[in-house]
Design an enzyme around this catalytic site. Structure first.
Site: not given
Length: 460
Positions: A77, A154
């Site tokens: 992604e 992240e």
């Protein structure tokens, strides 16, 4: 529209009018690409999404022939925004920034979606750019290593958030060894071990024409969008003469679940304990999903709900307290959340369980039933003011449900839910094995005997 509209994979063209005079159309192209649109009267913007029914649950562990692909879906992604043969990452960003548009992507447990929201005049550009990303990502080796660092940051950010930690452990505890129990983003170990070759293999295997579902809602013309999409996919190298059937939807029979742990305590030196208590829930296509919506609303959604009134208003034990009920093709959860002081955590956990037991035993009142119906009707209508919600509804209908349910039909289903239906579902859920996750300054001894044992007197 009168009732739900089935979306059979063998029907090349479908067209119908939904609530509010919205025009819904679906076309299945010869290549297997599915395109669903909802033309909304009076709209001046549109949201378009490119979907594949591939999520974190579809990744595989390492074996003798290949490395682990855990985390590859989320890694991919990120990489699709990093450039194609005709656009750099900056070019992609500028395309949307220059017109005040929004673009992003999300990886979920059962699908991945790349989407953009723009003015109606900029929809052709959005389709072109997203199609280029989808068909022609370079997966550049340098960008791959750079993005590895971004993803690790992240994951570190999520690891510092006790709510995120609790949520991940909650899914693991209830879903056990089921692939839905794994974290969407993988772990630091799996991301460090990921190779470009494995992610590229994942890309080639799952980003094919008959995997692609494109949904769009707002100010649009279906035929123009389909024509623009076909041009953009052909420019990306997809053969328009290729013929294939759309991939089948996932099986929706409930999977056997074996919860891994009744109690999970993750110690953190923080001011609050993040509590999650719950049980296995319903699959997405369960006929009782409208009943679940009503139960969840009465029980833990909003300031008038049972949990909010009992835990926060009456006793002042927590600021945030609510229930939730995510569902997937073959599994689901029903959970309750609260954030509270460590000394109050055992009492709050017992209150959450005893409130569900009370609904299972005594049911809900007709007044609560009417209020829940009104709350759901209003919230649904307000959500559909946003083309993002309509676009997502089309995607879920096509990928998971196999039917389109408009606002009018959804409200009809909710109106048919009775108090007996709610009590019966609550009794079913309350009979299932509970799992509790606590993240904060707590000990396992604080909750011993509480999760699936008899109620304690301090929760009365």
């Amino acid at each position: 529209m009168n009732g739900a509209v089935e979306l059979p994979l063998g029907a090349a063209e479908l067209s119908f009018t939904a609530a509010g005079e919205a025009r819904v159309r679906r076309s299945i192209l010869p290549s297997g690409v599915r395109v669903l649109t909802e033309q909304v009267p009076g709209s001046r913007s549109a949201t378009v999404g490119f979907w594949v029914a591939v999520g974190s649950r579809d990744e595989a562990a390492a074996d003798a022939t290949r490395p682990s692909t855990f985390g590859s879906t989320h890694f991919l992604e990120h990489l699709l925004f990093k450039g194609t043969p005709t656009r750099t990452a900056l070019d992609i960003a500028i395309s949307f920034d220059a017109v005040g548009g929004e673009h992003n992507a999300l990886t979920a447990k059962e699908y991945t979606c790349y989407y953009a929201k723009v003015q109606d005049r900029d929809l052709p550009m959005a389709v072109e750019v997203l199609a280029d990303m989808f068909t022609s990502s370079l997966l550049d080796p340098v960008e791959f290593d750079n993005e590895r660092g971004v993803i690790l940051e992240e994951l570190s950010m999520a690891g510092d958030d006790p709510g995120d930690v609790a949520n991940e452990r909650f899914f693991e505890a209830i879903l056990g060894e089921h692939p839905l129990g794994r974290p969407i983003g993988g772990s630091a170990d799996t991301i460090n071990q990921a190779t470009r070759e494995a992610v590229h293999e994942h890309y080639v295997a799952n980003y094919r024409p008959n995997d692609l579902v494109v949904t769009a809602a707002g100010a649009l013309d279906h035929d123009e969008l389909v024509a623009g999409l076909e041009r953009a996919l052909a420019a990306g190298g997809w053969n328009p003469a290729l013929e294939a059937a759309p991939v089948e939807r996932r099986a929706n029979a409930p999977a056997p679940l074996a919860p891994t742990r009744e109690l999970t305590v993750v110690q953190r030196p923080i001011e609050q304990v993040n509590l999650l208590l719950g049980v296995p829930g319903l699959v997405a296509t369960d006929a009782r999903r409208s009943t679940m919506s009503v139960l969840n609303t009465v029980f833990g959604s909003g300031m008038s709900s049972r949990l909010f009134q009992e835990v926060r208003e009456r006793r002042g034990l927590a600021y945030a307290v609510y229930s939730f009920s995510p569902s997937y093709s073959d599994a689901g959860l029903f959970g309750m959340y609260a954030g509270c002081a460590p000394s109050k955590a055992p009492t709050v956990a017992e209150l959450m369980r005893s409130e569900l037991d009370r609904v299972a035993r005594d049911g809900v009142t007709e007044d609560e039933l009417r209020r829940a119906s009104g709350q759901l009707a209003g919230a649904s209508a307000l959500a559909l003011e946003d083309s993002d919600t309509r676009m997502s509804r089309l995607g879920r209908a096509e990928l998971t449900l196999g039917e389109f349910v408009d606002l009018d039909e959804a409200l009809r289903r909710i109106a048919r839910v009775s108090a007996d239906d709610v009590r019966a579902l609550a009794a079913d859920l309350a009979s299932r094995p509970f799992s509790l996750v606590a993240v904060g300054a707590s000990e396992e001894s604080d909750f011993e005997g509480l999760v699936n044992g008899p109620p304690r007197s301090d929760a009365a």
